[in-house]
Design an enzyme around this catalytic site. Structure first.
Site, short mmCIF file in Angstrom:
data_model
loop_
_atom_site.label_atom_id
_atom_site.label_comp_id
_atom_site.label_asym_id
_atom_site.label_seq_id
_atom_site.Cartn_x
_atom_site.Cartn_y
_atom_site.Cartn_z
N ASP A 48 0.90 -2.53 8.20
CA ASP A 48 1.50 -1.71 7.15
C ASP A 48 3.01 -1.66 7.36
O ASP A 48 3.48 -1.49 8.49
CB ASP A 48 0.91 -0.30 7.17
CG ASP A 48 1.24 0.49 5.93
OD1 ASP A 48 2.44 0.78 5.71
OD2 ASP A 48 0.32 0.84 5.18
N ILE A 49 3.78 -1.80 6.29
CA ILE A 49 5.24 -1.79 6.42
C ILE A 49 5.80 -0.38 6.59
O ILE A 49 6.96 -0.21 6.95
CB ILE A 49 5.94 -2.50 5.25
CG1 ILE A 49 5.63 -1.83 3.91
CG2 ILE A 49 5.59 -3.98 5.21
CD1 ILE A 49 6.47 -2.33 2.75
N HIS B 111 -7.91 -1.63 -0.81
CA HIS B 111 -7.61 -1.92 0.58
C HIS B 111 -7.99 -0.72 1.42
O HIS B 111 -8.06 0.40 0.92
CB HIS B 111 -6.13 -2.26 0.78
CG HIS B 111 -5.18 -1.19 0.37
ND1 HIS B 111 -4.89 -0.90 -0.97
CD2 HIS B 111 -4.45 -0.31 1.08
CE1 HIS B 111 -4.02 0.09 -1.03
NE2 HIS B 111 -3.74 0.48 0.21
N GLU C 71 -1.32 3.92 -3.83
CA GLU C 71 -0.01 3.51 -4.34
C GLU C 71 -0.03 2.10 -4.92
O GLU C 71 0.68 1.80 -5.86
CB GLU C 71 1.03 3.60 -3.22
CG GLU C 71 1.27 5.02 -2.75
CD GLU C 71 2.24 5.09 -1.58
OE1 GLU C 71 2.79 4.06 -1.16
OE2 GLU C 71 2.44 6.21 -1.09
N HIS D 155 -7.21 1.34 5.17
CA HIS D 155 -6.24 1.55 6.23
C HIS D 155 -6.99 1.75 7.54
O HIS D 155 -7.91 2.56 7.61
CB HIS D 155 -5.42 2.82 5.97
CG HIS D 155 -4.63 2.79 4.70
ND1 HIS D 155 -3.26 2.62 4.69
CD2 HIS D 155 -5.01 2.93 3.41
CE1 HIS D 155 -2.83 2.65 3.44
NE2 HIS D 155 -3.88 2.84 2.64
N ASN E 98 -8.16 5.06 -0.19
CA ASN E 98 -7.64 5.92 -1.25
C ASN E 98 -8.03 5.33 -2.60
O ASN E 98 -7.94 4.12 -2.79
CB ASN E 98 -6.11 6.01 -1.17
CG ASN E 98 -5.64 6.59 0.14
OD1 ASN E 98 -6.21 7.56 0.64
ND2 ASN E 98 -4.62 5.99 0.72
#
Length: 115
Positions: free
Chosen positions: A31-32, A101, A96, A103, A88
């Site tokens: 994750d960025i 996806h 977002e 996490h 999410n």
């Protein structure tokens, strides 16, 4: 038609990213904007906007994503101390990027999710 997301571009190789795992079904990247010392996103290579679009034709892919998350947790040595897997779905849940996806977070005490 859908809007091409950053995940589409990473999976296709159009954008270079820190891919830590990829096979014909999923791609995993760092994750960025990490929320923990280990924060990895597991993304299906097949476009699915969110969990509302899981159906009888792609349901095995959803389970496979969790399987890969556990394999990565072992690889990055968070399987023994613990990790969290988060999904999410839509705005109120914090989605977002409208590309399914999960996490994978770990590497520290994450505390309770809800109080």
């Amino acid at each position: 038609m859908f809007k091409k997301t950053i995940f589409h571009k990473i999976i296709s190789g159009e954008i270079k990213s820190s891919i830590i795992y990829q096979d014909k079904y999923v791609t995993a990247i760092k994750d960025i904007n990490p929320q923990a010392p280990i924060h990895i996103l597991i993304i299906p290579n097949e476009y699915i906007p969110n969990s509302n679009y899981i159906n009888k034709n792609n349901r095995q892919l959803f389970g496979y994503m969790f399987y890969i998350a556990t394999k990565i947790a072992k690889k990055v040595h968070i399987d023994q101390d613990g990790y969290r897997i988060i999904l999410n779905c839509n705005k109120n849940a914090g989605q977002e990027i409208y590309y399914l996806h999960i996490h994978l977070l770990g590497g520290k005490n994450l505390g309770p999710l809800l109080k």
